[in-house]
Design an enzyme around this catalytic site. Structure first.
Site, PDB file in Angstrom:
ATOM      1  N   ASP B 218       2.675   6.343   2.863  1.00 47.94           N
ATOM      2  CA  ASP B 218       1.882   5.192   3.299  1.00 47.94           C
ATOM      3  C   ASP B 218       2.506   4.386   4.430  1.00 47.94           C
ATOM      4  OD1 ASP B 218      -0.272   5.658   1.753  1.00 47.94           O
ATOM      5  OD2 ASP B 218       0.397   4.441   0.080  1.00 47.94           O
ATOM      6  N   GLY B 219       3.384   5.006   5.178  1.00 46.14           N
ATOM      7  CA  GLY B 219       3.861   4.320   6.378  1.00 46.14           C
ATOM      8  C   GLY B 219       2.857   4.552   7.493  1.00 46.14           C
TER       9      GLY B 219
END
Lengths: 376, 600
Positions: B218-219
């Site tokens: 989820d970066g």
């Protein structure tokens, strides 16, 4: 040379014989065996207890999140997941859903009929179930009972033995059998109306067939034989029933197992039950952690839970006990007898801000002072 | 006989409740009975309730008769031509408002095609099942319900134009997004709710690929060029407020540049930002600990001071400074009065926030992420037409979460950007994905939205075709600049001598129980001790009685209050918390005797 334990040594000997190793090779083999054996051993100062606790603690946080429940499945409900795991480690006296898996001897488990018959013998059946109607005759001070013919057929019992059963458990009652499938019961003593009523209720509760506490039975096929799943446990009485294979029959109540089969069996049961829960949840915890917990719970000959009344309450250190639960109680009781805390384990040393005696904090330094030689 | 209640009060009985309720409704639709009244029959209690109190929530429904909706195409036609309005439909008894009570007796169909004779009402549009924010999520019918829930939540946290009079307001902890845009793919309700008046995000070119591993878990990767062009820039506002308090004895605070005699006077240069009235000038650049309001307070213990002191009034310095870790520009200074008539100064600090590593972003589909790296534009992968994504999103975030709506929005955004129109993404009633794909193909792109891309660093062609398109992205209010915190040493608690808690006070980061367990599990015994050294103290112990001894450092004398000076007194190092434990045990009348032994 480290002593290799018997089982491994025996196997090594067998292998050496099988492979026909030369003397040099045997020497090499033994060196390698010793090295590997030492490598497999836990290092001194390794915090196995806390690693075990973390190994259970971390996955169990996920366990609560995915609670599966088998709604509508026509099987007996069983406590699973985190509640069961807590129940095991706390060593509750009675499991919330006592269960027993009764295995049968091969000669008794080949047909469904035979298995059903044994199942009917195991299930706790009270006199109430054999009766369709009861009535009191207050003039003659007698109890009339109408019997359920079909129930007798189902269990494979005759009225005579039913009467015998009642007679053995209620010695003062005189029973007469009537023609129209009913019984007349009279007491040998003079009874008041209230006492008569009480007697009627007592008759209803007499155990006629089966084993006490077994409320439900369910024959199921496991592999290629039939076993009987029971709700409720009673290992002692089940063992008396013909055809039951006591070498394999198990219960999930390990206090009962400890009573009937001994502490080693209880230890094995704890391991089985804990692994079952973990497996069901699709988690992976190394068996050695479970073994450690089971060992700790049983190592002084009785089953003890990880509670303040169980093994945590037996900790040597006052401070360690106080830091777990009910601190004031522990401190006051310790002061009454003048207990001494040797500060030998982790928590006390954390409290005092001293190095904890595990890992790098374990080894001390012994310096040998060389005496000055006077010769020179 | 059925009891009838009006506004929860018994008013009478009726013989036939069914026909009574039916006639009531009929008359209400005709206009004989006020439209604001609702009637419900409760079969469990066998009572009829009529309600007209204010404050009930009611919702409009189309009335259905014999399986047919009363709202016909004719009405719709007239509505379009503006010949009739909504209120006319309500007046005519085509649409009625139903409250919770009456709703219990209704059988409402969601779609017109499902109508049968048993239905009493028809929903105006199926999207009514959603709330305001959920209805704004495009293609929500193509996603998991829990993701819709999360997507809806993130919209509430997004930065945008939160109020058009923001210049006049003194809100705490608010931000304003620069250059907000309307979404390319939007729900029909976006216009209904007038979202254009308070937009909350920006359209970005997004590519689904990994980039140097800095967008895993989820970066997200942001193109530095986009930031330079103003993407996701926001302004953060923080108000400071100062009161001129009154104290007993007619004394009061004074807002002014402090005199040099004042107790606690800082240095002349610390007050350089202040104007003659003791307040900062607006548009001043300020940093942490800068004085923005010069203030002096009367001395604390007045009584004894005035009698003995020659210098009559030594006032205390109590200026207001910028909080630790904050900086910015003074946006506005307001001087007014508070309720008690005292002087009240409110100062608003403004700070421009460029997106930085750690800032939180989200799409409208519950796909939130944190900036993992900001990449120079020259290193960003580019397509054959030279398009560079503003944002790179990890493809691993999609399969397990099943946010198909996220992917459809990207395709839709791409079509919208190419054709210069907005795409209707209204849930249940959107432009079909097949149409979007067809249009994309006609525009000269691959219909599945993928393109050939080239490595931005080496220029090599990438083997995989990259899914790239436009979508609406939200900058969420969780900015690292407001959360970053670290400390080496600082203030401690009085009682335990352990570091205080909380970022605002410059507190420590707690090494908790479970973290402690980790240290023990690793066998890092001495490291653990060092971590817990924050409250270590040296105490002197009387070896005779095992209690704490007294140390007179001035005279270098050590003695036990019980056993005197003629005993062995040893210095040991323990945590102050343990010393407190010993004291507490003594208060319980427990004698904690320490037996000392050499450790080595």
């Amino acid at each position: 040379m480290v002593k290799i334990p018997g089982k491994i040594a025996d196997r090594a000997k067998k292998e050496i014989k099988k492979e026909k190793l030369s003397k040099k090779e045997i020497e090499k083999f033994n060196l390698e065996l010793e090295k590997r054996y030492n490598d497999a051993k836990i290092d001194p100062g390794e915090s196995i207890g806390i690693i075990t606790a973390e190994s259970f603690g971390e996955p169990s946080t996920q366990m609560t999140l995915n609670v599966f429940h088998f709604a509508g499945v026509a099987e007996v409900s069983v406590t699973v997941g985190l509640p069961r795991l807590i129940e095991i480690f706390d060593a509750r006296k009675k499991p919330s859903t006592p269960m027993m898996e009764v295995y049968l001897k091969a000669s008794h488990s080949n047909t469904v009929e035979k298995v059903r018959k044994i199942a009917a013998l195991i299930k706790e059946t009270k006199a109430e179930e054999f009766v369709t109607e009861t009535s009191l005759d207050l003039v003659k001070m007698a109890i009339f009972i109408k019997l359920n013919k079909e129930k007798f057929k189902e269990v494979g019992m005759n009225v005579k033995s039913f009467v015998e059963k009642l007679n053995t458990s209620l010695k003062t009652v005189v029973i007469k059998e009537l023609k129209d499938n009913s019984l007349v019961l009279r007491s040998s003593k003079q009874l008041t109306i209230q006492e008569l009523y009480k007697l009627k209720e007592k008759i209803k509760g007499v155990l006629v067939v089966g084993v006490k506490n077994i409320t439900q039975v369910l024959p199921i096929k496991k592999g290629n034989e039939f076993i009987i799943m029971c709700a409720g446990t009673n290992l002692k009485d089940v063992s008396k029933i013909e055809g039951v294979d006591m070498t394999r029959t198990i219960s999930n109540d390990f206090f009962e197992i400890a009573d009937v089969l001994g502490i080693e069996a209880a230890r094995a049961a704890i391991i089985d039950e804990a692994s079952k829960v973990i497996e069901q949840q699709g988690l992976d915890i190394d068996i050695r952690h479970i073994l450690l917990v089971a060992d700790v719970m049983t190592n002084n000959g009785r089953v003890q839970g990880i509670t303040r009344t169980g093994i945590t309450g037996e900790k040597e250190s006052v401070l360690a006990r106080a830091s777990f639960e009910t601190p004031i109680k522990h401190l006051i009781n310790a002061s009454l007898v003048g207990e001494e805390d040797k500060l030998n384990s982790v928590i006390e040393n954390v409290m005092l801000n001293q190095p904890v005696p595990t890992g790098t904090g374990l080894p001390g330094l012994l310096a040998k002072m060389k005496e000055k030689s006077d010769k020179k | 006989m059925v009891d009838v209640y009006l506004n929860q009060k018994f008013i009478g009985t009726v013989e036939d409740s069914k026909s009574f309720v039916e006639n009531f409704k009929k008359d209400r639709r005709k206009g004989v009975i006020p439209k604001s009244l609702n009637i419900g029959y409760n079969s469990k209690q066998n009572e009829v309730f009529i309600d007209g109190v204010s404050g009930r929530s009611r919702r409009p429904l189309i009335i259905v008769k014999d399986g047919k909706s009363l709202l016909t195409d004719e009405h719709l036609e007239k509505l379009k031509k503006n010949e009739i309005i909504w209120d006319d439909l309500v007046e005519k008894g085509i649409i009625e408002y139903v409250d919770a009570l009456e709703e219990d007796n209704c059988y409402v169909s969601l779609h017109e095609k499902d109508l049968d004779t048993e239905h009493t009402h028809l929903e105006i549009d199926p999207i009514i099942i959603f709330g305001l924010c959920s209805a704004l999520v495009p293609y929500a019918n193509c996603g998991q319900s829990s993701r819709l829930n999360r997507g809806q939540k993130t919209q509430k946290q997004s930065l945008g134009l939160y109020a058009s009079n923001y210049l006049l307001r003194m809100d705490t902890d608010v931000s304003l997004l620069h250059y907000p845009q309307r979404p390319l793919v939007r729900s029909f309700l976006y216009d209904v709710f007038d979202q254009d008046k308070h937009p909350a995000g920006q359209n970005v070119v997004i590519a689904l690929m990994s980039y140097e591993g800095y967008n895993m878990q989820d970066g997200i990767i942001i193109n530095k060029g986009s930031i330079d062009r103003g993407f996701a820039r926001s302004t953060y506002f923080r108000p400071y407020s100062v009161d001129e308090l009154r104290y007993s004895g007619g004394l009061m605070d004074e807002i002014s540049v402090p005199d040099k005699e004042v107790k606690g006077y800082k240095a002349e240069k610390d007050y350089k930002l202040l104007e003659d009235d003791g307040l900062v000038y607006s548009e001043a650049r300020v940093n942490s600990d800068d004085v923005i309001v010069g203030k002096t307070s009367p001395p604390r213990f007045l009584g004894d001071l005035e009698e003995f002191s020659l210098t009559a009034n030594i006032r205390r310095e109590s200026s207001v400074t910028i909080k630790q870790g904050e900086e910015g520009i003074i946006d506005m200074v307001v001087v007014t009065e508070n309720e008690e008539g005292n002087k009240l100064v409110r100062i608003r600090l403004r700070d421009e926030r460029k997106p930085e590593i750690g800032d939180k972003f989200a799409s409208r589909h519950g796909q939130k992420g944190v900036v993992g790296m900001i990449v120079d534009e020259s290193d960003i992968p580019f397509s054959s037409t030279g398009i560079k994504p503003d944002l790179i999103f990890s493809p691993h975030s999609v399969p397990s979460r099943m946010t198909i709506s996220h992917l459809i929005e990207i395709v839709g955004g791409k079509v919208g950007a190419l054709s210069g129109r907005s795409i209707d993404g209204t849930t249940f009633d959107s432009e079909p994905v097949a149409d979007l794909r067809k249009e994309l193909l006609e525009s000269g792109f691959r219909e599945n939205g993928t393109e050939t891309m080239y490595n931005g660093i080496t220029g090599e062609k990438m083997e995989a075709k990259i899914f790239i398109g436009s979508m609406y992205y939200l900058k969420l209010k969780h900015l690292v600049a407001n959360k970053i915190h670290a400390r080496a040493s600082g203030r401690i608690q009085l009682l335990t001598r352990q570091p205080i808690e909380g970022r605002a006070k410059g507190g420590g980061l707690r090494l908790g129980e479970m973290e402690k367990d980790c240290f023990v599990a690793h066998g890092a015994s001495l490291l653990l001790k060092e971590r817990f050294d924050s409250d270590k103290t040296n105490v002197y112990v009387c070896e005779n009685c095992g209690m704490l001894a007294v140390s007179d450092e001035y005279r270098k004398k050590y003695f036990c209050t019980k056993c005197g000076t003629n005993v062995e007194i040893t210095k040991i190092e323990i945590s102050y918390a343990f010393k407190l434990l010993l004291d507490e045990l003594k208060s319980l009348c427990i004698y904690p005797k320490l037996k000392l032994k050499s450790k080595y």
